[in-house]
Every structure is written in structure tokens, then in C-alpha cells.
Design a protein around this motif. Structure first.
Motif, PDB file in Angstrom:
ATOM      1  N   CYS A   1     -20.973  -9.233  -6.094  1.00 47.71           N
ATOM      2  CA  CYS A   1     -21.280  -8.947  -7.506  1.00 47.71           C
ATOM      3  C   CYS A   1     -20.112  -8.294  -8.226  1.00 47.71           C
ATOM      4  CB  CYS A   1     -22.517  -8.059  -7.608  1.00 47.71           C
ATOM      5  SG  CYS A   1     -22.220  -6.317  -7.204  1.00 47.71           S
ATOM      6  N   GLY A   2     -19.088  -7.859  -7.485  1.00 48.64           N
ATOM      7  CA  GLY A   2     -17.957  -7.191  -8.115  1.00 48.64           C
ATOM      8  C   GLY A   2     -17.932  -5.694  -7.872  1.00 48.64           C
ATOM      9  N   LEU A   3     -19.075  -5.104  -7.511  1.00 54.19           N
ATOM     10  CA  LEU A   3     -19.102  -3.670  -7.185  1.00 54.19           C
ATOM     11  C   LEU A   3     -18.721  -3.484  -5.712  1.00 54.19           C
ATOM     12  CD1 LEU A   3     -22.465  -2.627  -8.932  1.00 54.19           C
ATOM     13  CD2 LEU A   3     -20.143  -2.366  -9.823  1.00 54.19           C
ATOM     14  N   ARG A   4     -18.731  -2.242  -5.256  1.00 52.65           N
ATOM     15  CA  ARG A   4     -18.440  -1.939  -3.851  1.00 52.65           C
ATOM     16  C   ARG A   4     -19.599  -1.157  -3.249  1.00 52.65           C
ATOM     17  NH1 ARG A   4     -12.691  -2.662  -3.091  1.00 52.65           N
ATOM     18  NH2 ARG A   4     -12.973  -2.025  -0.922  1.00 52.65           N
ATOM     19  N   GLY A   5     -19.828  -1.382  -1.943  1.00 53.62           N
ATOM     20  CA  GLY A   5     -20.775  -0.542  -1.213  1.00 53.62           C
ATOM     21  C   GLY A   5     -22.235  -0.827  -1.499  1.00 53.62           C
ATOM     22  N   CYS A   6     -22.534  -1.967  -2.143  1.00 56.48           N
ATOM     23  CA  CYS A   6     -23.928  -2.342  -2.410  1.00 56.48           C
ATOM     24  C   CYS A   6     -24.675  -2.589  -1.100  1.00 56.48           C
ATOM     25  CB  CYS A   6     -23.983  -3.634  -3.219  1.00 56.48           C
ATOM     26  SG  CYS A   6     -23.213  -3.543  -4.840  1.00 56.48           S
ATOM     27  N   LEU A   7     -25.976  -2.364  -1.115  1.00 58.06           N
ATOM     28  CA  LEU A   7     -26.810  -2.699   0.043  1.00 58.06           C
ATOM     29  C   LEU A   7     -26.571  -4.145   0.481  1.00 58.06           C
ATOM     30  CD1 LEU A   7     -29.147  -1.992   1.999  1.00 58.06           C
ATOM     31  CD2 LEU A   7     -30.744  -2.699   0.201  1.00 58.06           C
ATOM     32  N   GLU A   8     -26.505  -5.062  -0.483  1.00 57.07           N
ATOM     33  CA  GLU A   8     -26.303  -6.479  -0.170  1.00 57.07           C
ATOM     34  C   GLU A   8     -25.008  -6.731   0.614  1.00 57.07           C
ATOM     35  OE1 GLU A   8     -27.263  -9.586  -3.114  1.00 57.07           O
ATOM     36  OE2 GLU A   8     -25.237 -10.357  -2.849  1.00 57.07           O
ATOM     37  N   ALA A   9     -23.979  -5.910   0.372  1.00 55.73           N
ATOM     38  CA  ALA A   9     -22.697  -6.084   1.066  1.00 55.73           C
ATOM     39  C   ALA A   9     -22.826  -5.787   2.562  1.00 55.73           C
ATOM     40  CB  ALA A   9     -21.633  -5.194   0.435  1.00 55.73           C
ATOM     41  N   TYR A  10     -23.954  -5.200   2.968  1.00 57.11           N
ATOM     42  CA  TYR A  10     -24.176  -4.873   4.384  1.00 57.11           C
ATOM     43  C   TYR A  10     -25.317  -5.664   5.018  1.00 57.11           C
ATOM     44  CZ  TYR A  10     -21.046  -1.116   3.193  1.00 57.11           C
ATOM     45  OH  TYR A  10     -19.949  -0.432   2.761  1.00 57.11           O
ATOM     46  N   VAL A  11     -26.246  -6.150   4.204  1.00 56.66           N
ATOM     47  CA  VAL A  11     -27.423  -6.801   4.797  1.00 56.66           C
ATOM     48  C   VAL A  11     -27.726  -8.174   4.220  1.00 56.66           C
ATOM     49  CG1 VAL A  11     -28.422  -4.531   5.310  1.00 56.66           C
ATOM     50  CG2 VAL A  11     -29.191  -5.771   3.262  1.00 56.66           C
ATOM     51  N   GLY A  12     -26.951  -8.632   3.239  1.00 56.09           N
ATOM     52  CA  GLY A  12     -27.154  -9.975   2.699  1.00 56.09           C
ATOM     53  C   GLY A  12     -26.576 -11.018   3.659  1.00 56.09           C
ATOM     54  N   GLY A  13     -27.162 -12.194   3.692  1.00 59.57           N
ATOM     55  CA  GLY A  13     -26.727 -13.229   4.633  1.00 59.57           C
ATOM     56  C   GLY A  13     -25.268 -13.616   4.452  1.00 59.57           C
ATOM     57  N   ALA A  14     -24.837 -13.801   3.203  1.00 60.42           N
ATOM     58  CA  ALA A  14     -23.453 -14.206   2.963  1.00 60.42           C
ATOM     59  C   ALA A  14     -22.494 -13.089   3.364  1.00 60.42           C
ATOM     60  CB  ALA A  14     -23.270 -14.563   1.482  1.00 60.42           C
ATOM     61  N   ALA A  15     -22.867 -11.853   3.078  1.00 63.56           N
ATOM     62  CA  ALA A  15     -22.004 -10.721   3.427  1.00 63.56           C
ATOM     63  C   ALA A  15     -21.915 -10.558   4.944  1.00 63.56           C
ATOM     64  CB  ALA A  15     -22.543  -9.434   2.783  1.00 63.56           C
ATOM     65  N   LEU A  16     -23.025 -10.776   5.637  1.00 66.08           N
ATOM     66  CA  LEU A  16     -23.002 -10.689   7.099  1.00 66.08           C
ATOM     67  C   LEU A  16     -22.059 -11.746   7.671  1.00 66.08           C
ATOM     68  CD1 LEU A  16     -26.801 -10.093   7.765  1.00 66.08           C
ATOM     69  CD2 LEU A  16     -24.960  -8.514   8.379  1.00 66.08           C
ATOM     70  N   ALA A  17     -22.123 -12.965   7.124  1.00 63.48           N
ATOM     71  CA  ALA A  17     -21.229 -14.032   7.594  1.00 63.48           C
ATOM     72  C   ALA A  17     -19.770 -13.649   7.349  1.00 63.48           C
ATOM     73  CB  ALA A  17     -21.578 -15.350   6.903  1.00 63.48           C
ATOM     74  N   ASP A  18     -19.500 -13.058   6.178  1.00 65.94           N
ATOM     75  CA  ASP A  18     -18.132 -12.598   5.884  1.00 65.94           C
ATOM     76  C   ASP A  18     -17.670 -11.564   6.905  1.00 65.94           C
ATOM     77  OD1 ASP A  18     -17.805 -14.183   3.697  1.00 65.94           O
ATOM     78  OD2 ASP A  18     -18.270 -12.617   2.216  1.00 65.94           O
ATOM     79  N   GLN A  19     -18.570 -10.628   7.183  1.00 67.30           N
ATOM     80  CA  GLN A  19     -18.195  -9.561   8.111  1.00 67.30           C
ATOM     81  C   GLN A  19     -17.912 -10.127   9.506  1.00 67.30           C
ATOM     82  OE1 GLN A  19     -20.829  -6.172   8.092  1.00 67.30           O
ATOM     83  NE2 GLN A  19     -19.898  -5.331   9.956  1.00 67.30           N
ATOM     84  N   ILE A  20     -18.711 -11.084   9.931  1.00 64.83           N
ATOM     85  CA  ILE A  20     -18.494 -11.701  11.247  1.00 64.83           C
ATOM     86  C   ILE A  20     -17.141 -12.415  11.263  1.00 64.83           C
ATOM     87  CG2 ILE A  20     -19.338 -13.424  12.891  1.00 64.83           C
ATOM     88  CD1 ILE A  20     -22.202 -12.797  11.700  1.00 64.83           C
ATOM     89  N   ARG A  21     -16.834 -13.117  10.171  1.00 70.34           N
ATOM     90  CA  ARG A  21     -15.537 -13.806  10.094  1.00 70.34           C
ATOM     91  C   ARG A  21     -14.374 -12.813  10.184  1.00 70.34           C
ATOM     92  NH1 ARG A  21     -18.238 -18.020   7.148  1.00 70.34           N
ATOM     93  NH2 ARG A  21     -18.504 -16.649   5.351  1.00 70.34           N
ATOM     94  N   GLU A  22     -14.512 -11.659   9.508  1.00 68.07           N
ATOM     95  CA  GLU A  22     -13.467 -10.628   9.619  1.00 68.07           C
ATOM     96  C   GLU A  22     -13.331 -10.173  11.067  1.00 68.07           C
ATOM     97  OE1 GLU A  22     -14.330  -7.354   6.976  1.00 68.07           O
ATOM     98  OE2 GLU A  22     -14.647  -8.743   5.303  1.00 68.07           O
ATOM     99  N   ASP A  23     -14.476 -10.003  11.726  1.00 64.42           N
ATOM    100  CA  ASP A  23     -14.438  -9.532  13.111  1.00 64.42           C
ATOM    101  C   ASP A  23     -13.874 -10.611  14.037  1.00 64.42           C
ATOM    102  OD1 ASP A  23     -15.408  -7.086  12.315  1.00 64.42           O
ATOM    103  OD2 ASP A  23     -17.506  -7.564  12.748  1.00 64.42           O
ATOM    104  N   VAL A  24     -14.159 -11.874  13.732  1.00 64.85           N
ATOM    105  CA  VAL A  24     -13.578 -12.979  14.501  1.00 64.85           C
ATOM    106  C   VAL A  24     -12.047 -12.920  14.399  1.00 64.85           C
ATOM    107  CG1 VAL A  24     -13.192 -15.487  14.414  1.00 64.85           C
ATOM    108  CG2 VAL A  24     -15.529 -14.576  14.495  1.00 64.85           C
ATOM    109  N   ALA A  25     -11.546 -12.663  13.190  1.00 63.16           N
ATOM    110  CA  ALA A  25     -10.099 -12.570  12.980  1.00 63.16           C
ATOM    111  C   ALA A  25      -9.495 -11.440  13.807  1.00 63.16           C
ATOM    112  CB  ALA A  25      -9.793 -12.368  11.493  1.00 63.16           C
ATOM    113  N   ARG A  26     -10.330 -10.462  14.157  1.00 64.77           N
ATOM    114  CA  ARG A  26      -9.861  -9.355  15.009  1.00 64.77           C
ATOM    115  C   ARG A  26     -10.153  -9.619  16.481  1.00 64.77           C
ATOM    116  NH1 ARG A  26     -11.474  -5.644  10.764  1.00 64.77           N
ATOM    117  NH2 ARG A  26     -13.602  -5.638  11.553  1.00 64.77           N
ATOM    118  N   GLY A  27     -10.585 -10.838  16.780  1.00 61.81           N
ATOM    119  CA  GLY A  27     -10.822 -11.185  18.179  1.00 61.81           C
ATOM    120  C   GLY A  27     -12.210 -10.843  18.696  1.00 61.81           C
ATOM    121  N   GLU A  28     -13.114 -10.451  17.791  1.00 61.64           N
ATOM    122  CA  GLU A  28     -14.487 -10.151  18.220  1.00 61.64           C
ATOM    123  C   GLU A  28     -15.411 -11.332  17.938  1.00 61.64           C
ATOM    124  OE1 GLU A  28     -15.894  -5.881  17.702  1.00 61.64           O
ATOM    125  OE2 GLU A  28     -14.461  -6.076  16.057  1.00 61.64           O
ATOM    126  N   ALA A  29     -16.702 -11.138  18.224  1.00 64.92           N
ATOM    127  CA  ALA A  29     -17.741 -12.102  17.859  1.00 64.92           C
ATOM    128  C   ALA A  29     -17.498 -13.491  18.435  1.00 64.92           C
ATOM    129  CB  ALA A  29     -17.893 -12.166  16.320  1.00 64.92           C
TER     130      ALA A  29
END
Lengths: 337, 337
Positions: A185-213
Motif C-alpha cells: 500500500c506504500g506504508l511500512r509495518g502494516c499487518l498485511e506486510a506480515y500476514v498477507g499472502g503476497a507479502a508472505l511470498a515476498d518474504q520467502i523469496r527474500e529468504d530464498v535469496a539468502r539461501g533459506e526456504a
């Protein structure tokens, strides 16, 4: 009070309008669905053409039920994105190209000449779960969509609460972590940024880039672009460690969000869609426990429930909009002299 | 609809009941205060005796206004602490010894034989600021007490929203920092633990123990027990560095709380009591700016205002309770068929 003749049956028409999928439903005033049909990949890029398509579709539904058009009492429109239920204008509908500043109520009124009501899809879904689903019997119920994004609808004291500019219920965008993860949405730290499906996928991709997941990446066929919240849930079912750590964080953030809502609203129930609805056994017990730890003992009777309507949701949602009274904008309500 | 004779004047009696101070007020149905008086250090330790004192006080007020008891139409009681507005029972009133499970509505009904309404003091204050103070003209307004603790009252669509068990509006106890500072309520990380007056004094005392906050300790005459939020504000006015750092943190937490409320409620106004009301020039501009940074651009038209009623608040609050209709507990409201 004078006695009135019983009304002749007054039917409701509902349309749950979305970019990839639209459901048109015909129902009794009680909400009983008489007929329902679905359009896939139907949008043309022109809202005027799209309205014509919907009108034709509704007429087919009426003919199929052997009903004249004048059997209709009201039409309810459930639409994603910002809109104004008083002016009947859809400001912008994501995933529906060409839908900007669309006078949707007027367009349908010109055809049907009946009451036409417009509501955003999260509010409509909240009404449906309250009247026909997991929120039945409560006086006040909060609904969270828990899908790609996190939308919300607030039923308070038996009424839909819309807010001063019809934007109430954006519980997915309450800032739970100051200066936290960027949100779509353009803000930071929203609940959705931690529990929304698209945000979760983003976070997993970041972790993949770090060799996790690694397990989720494998489920995605090695293609980070295919990573999704659904694959996370699949890895979770397989007992993957990374997926379990992510679940722990997910429940931490979601429980904080629900605890905030519980302390503010003292609701009868909080009803959760998609991710939690489809996997209650993976989330619900621990979620409840962690919410209860963060609220007053006297508030722990709040029901935290998965949504119940599932595939029947769109039809009920649209019909519930048709059953609304127009928004009341009088400056003072009924509870004070 | 039949035409009715205009009502003869129906007066409202209000009592804002507190442990150290109680205000009794007589008002017209419009809310215009006709007479008002105040009792200090009046509580006896027995609720029955306290009710007698209040009844006698009300009768003196009526006689002073040359009015018979039967001029009264309704009595409103604003009381701190958990209570049930439907049964009329005060479960527990902090600072009023002997007030546990008090059938307060019944006790007053037995004397006056008029409608008696009971509401918690934060809800009553919210009604007063909405009808007569900073929330006038809004359809939905949130009120935060911002005093020793942080209470709240929610006016939504022109009605007081009470919640499923009459505990709604506890915005001071939303968890903004998971596992954060201990709060007086027993939970951790509540908004109140960062912005309530008592919590701020505690934090300053902790910092004093670490050798900080020398200026505030000096203002307290060197006695940590005398440290208060008021002395922090005094140090702030003197330009003290520690006080300014604490202000920065205070505004960070308070703005997060108000941003959460704005995203959830889309309110017309958020009205802030005591600390902000008494020192708007120290807090308000930066507070607004920091809230706006954390909410959607489309929600930045929310008014963030200091409360206006000040010393007149208790009388208006109690009178607003008298003007309420009894809580409506019908399972479904008026907005759906």
C-alpha cells in the motif's frame, strides 16, 4: 401502526464483481439463494460493455427462474477497491481495467429502475458471514479476508460500519511495526506486510535469496516466481523447519493484530477468511491461545472462527448488499435525544 | 404519524461519580446545564451511604432551582470502572471503597422512579465531547482520556458503541509492543504503558535510578515519589534534553496508536483529553504529522483535536448519559432486512 397486506415476494439480485470472476445471484428477501451463475475472464476493458454483459447475464438468470424483471426489489453490487456507497461511484477497481470513476449505481438503475446498492467486497463478505456464516448470532463481528491482502469488514451493533469516508475496516493496514516491512500500500509495518499472502511470498523469496526456504523453493519447481503462501502451507504440512519458523512469526503478528482489535472492539466474534479458513487445524488453536495471552481475561470469550461460507461467499455477499438500507448520513443517530 | 402535544419540559439529572470528586448537574433535554454542584472527598466507604449522599445532593440542587422532583425525566450516571449498562450494576469502581457489585440503577430508581442510565466515564466523556465539544459535527469520533491511564470511548455512526460485553474502547490496552513494558492492567506492551501519565512517571523514575532525568528529579524536590507526568511537561517547557527525548518516544507511540485507530475506523475526529488538551502547543502539530505519515493519504483528513470541555466535562458527560436511550440488544440492527 396500521396492519399491512403481506408484501408480494420481493426478490434480491446480487452481483459480486471481480476482475477474473463474477457471480450473479438471485435470492429471496430472506437471503435464500434461488439461482446463481458465474462468469470467468469476462471483463472487456470497458466498464460500459462490462455493465451490459452483467445486465444480460442477470436477465438470463431471471428467465431461467421464470421470473419477470419486475419481480426484483433491489440490486446489490459487491466491488473491490475504493468506492462511495452514497454517490454510487466506483473510484477505482483493481483488476478491472477501464473501471475508474464509474457511476455504477446509475448505470444499473437506468436498466432496472430498482434500488441499487454498492458496497466494497470486504464489507459485503463481512455482512454475509455475519448473517449466514460464522458470525451468526453475534451482535458485533469483525471479518478479515486473510487472502493475497488483508481486508476487513466491521459489523458493529448489528450494522455495517463504513467510516467517515467509507474506508473503515482497513485492519490489514494498521501499523503494527513502526518503520517495519514495506507494504504494497506504500506504508511500512502494516499487518498485511506480515500476514498477507503476497507479502508472505515476498518474504520467502527474500529468504530464498539468502539461501533459506529450500523446501518451498523445491515445491516451486526451483522458480522463485512460483513461490506462494499456498506452497508455504504445503511445506508446513510436510513439517519443514523454515515453514514452521515462518508460521511462528505469522501467528505472532496476526495474534497481535487480533488482540488489538479485541481490546478496541470487545467483539462477539472475529471471523477469518482464506488462509485460516482453509487450514484451521494448522493455525487456529495456537492463534487463539496467543490472542488470549495479549488481551484482558474478561475479553477472552471472543470467538475466533474460520469463515464458513467458502465457495458460497460471493453470492451471499452480493445478496447481503441488496438487502442493506441505503447509508444513513444523518449527523446524529438514534441513541441520543 | 399523529401530531403530538409539545412535551412539557423534561429535565435531565446527571451524576459524574468519582472517588475524590463527584459532580451533580441539572440540564434541559437539549443539554443546557441549569445548575451544577460538586462534592469533594465525599465517599464514605459504604455504597449505600454514598447513594444517600448523592440523592440528598440532587434534592438540594432541585430545590435551589425551584423545581419539583417530578420535573425530572431521566437520571444519567457516569462511573469509572467495569459496569453493565443493561443490568445497571457497577462491578467495581476503583477509588470508591465498598463499591463492588453495586445495583446502582435500582438504588436510584427506588428513589426517583424515573429512567436511570449507567455508563462508564470514558464513554460518557466521549458522548459529551461529541455533542458539545471537539467532536461536534462529526458522524464518528474516537475519544482518548490521556490522563493517569488511557481510556477511550467510541462514537460510531452517531451512536455510542459499547461492545459485546460493554468493554469496547479500551484503546489504552491495545498491545503495540509485543512483550513490551509491563502495564498496570497486567498485560505487557499496552499503549497506556508508553503514554499514560502513571506509566510515564514510572519510566522517569526508572531513568532517574540510572542517573538520567536530573531536571525532573530536581523539580520533584529530589523525591522520586513526587515525579509525575506534569513535572515532565514542566521540564519540557524549560527545554530539558531528557524531557525532549521522552517527548519524542511519547509521540512515536501515541502516533502509532492513533494511526492504528485511523486505519481501522476512518473516523471524522480523534479527540484527546488531559495531557494533550492542556498542552496542545507542545504536542499537537508533531503528533498530527507523525500520525499522517503512518496512514493512507486518503485518511489524512481525520481531525486530531484536543478535547474542549475541560472543567465542564463531568457535568456534560453525566447529562449525556441521561439523554441516552437504553442499550439496544436486539440481535440484528436496522440496516439489514
Amino acid at each position: 401502526m396500521t396492519e399491512r397486506e403481506p408484501d408480494r415476494e420481493r426478490l434480491l439480485l446480487g452481483m459480486d464483481i471481480g476482475g477474473t470472476k463474477t457471480v450473479v445471484a438471485l435470492a429471496r428477501a430472506t437471503g435464500e439463494i434461488l439461482a446463481e451463475s458465474r462468469l470467468d475472464d469476462w471483463a472487456s476493458g470497458s466498464w460500459k460493455k462490462d455493465v451490459q454483459t452483467l445486465v444480460e447475464h442477470a436477465r438470463v438468470l431471471l428467465r431461467g427462474a421464470h421470473l419477470p424483471q419486475d419481480a426484483l426489489h433491489a440490486l446489490g453490487l459487491s466491488v473491490p477497491g475504493p468506492l462511495n456507497p452514497v454517490t454510487g461511484i466506483v473510484i477505482n477497481a483493481p483488476n478491472l481495467s477501464g473501471w475508474t470513476d464509474v457511476p455504477l449505481v446509475e448505470a444499473f438503475w437506468n436498466v432496472f429502475k430498482i434500488q441499487v446498492l454498492l458496497e466494497n467486497d470486504a464489507n459485503a463478505a463481512a455482512l454475509a458471514e455475519w448473517r449466514f456464516g460464522a458470525g451468526q448470532g453475534t451482535h458485533s463481528m469483525l471479518y478479515l479476508t486473510m487472502s493475497t491482502g488483508v481486508g476487513g469488514g466491521l459489523i458493529l451493533d448489528g450494522r455495517l460500519y463504513r467510516g467517515a469516508s467509507f474506508q473503515a475496516g482497513e485492519v490489514g493496514h494498521m501499523p503494527i511495526v513502526p518503520s517495519g516491512r514495506p507494504c504494497a500500500c506504500g506504508l511500512r509495518g502494516c499487518l498485511e506486510a506480515y500476514v498477507g499472502g503476497a507479502a508472505l511470498a515476498d518474504q520467502i523469496r527474500e529468504d530464498v535469496a539468502r539461501g533459506e526456504a529450500a523446501a518451498i523453493l523445491e515445491l516451486a519447481g526451483g522458480d522463485p516466481a512460483q513461490i506462494s503462501a499456498e506452497l508455504w502451507v504445503e511445506a508446513l504440512r510436510q513439517g519443514d523447519d523454515y515453514a514452521r519458523r515462518l508460521r511462528h512469526e505469522f501467528l505472532g503478528h496476526l495474534s497481535q493484530g487480533l488482540a488489538i482489535l479485541t481490546q478496541i472492539f470487545d467483539p462477539g466474534a472475529i471471523v477469518l477468511g482464506t488462509i485460516v479458513r482453509e487450514n484451521p487445524e494448522l493455525f487456529l488453536d495456537e492463534l487463539r491461545e496467543r490472542v488470549y495471552e495479549q488481551v484482558w481475561p474478561s475479553l477472552r470469550n471472543v470467538r475466533i472462527e474460520p469463515a464458513r461460507l467458502g465457495a458460497r461467499l460471493p453470492a451471499y455477499a452480493a445478496v447481503c448488499v441488496a438487502a442493506l438500507e441505503p447509508p444513513d448520513l444523518s449527523p446524529s443517530g438514534s441513541s441520543s435525544t
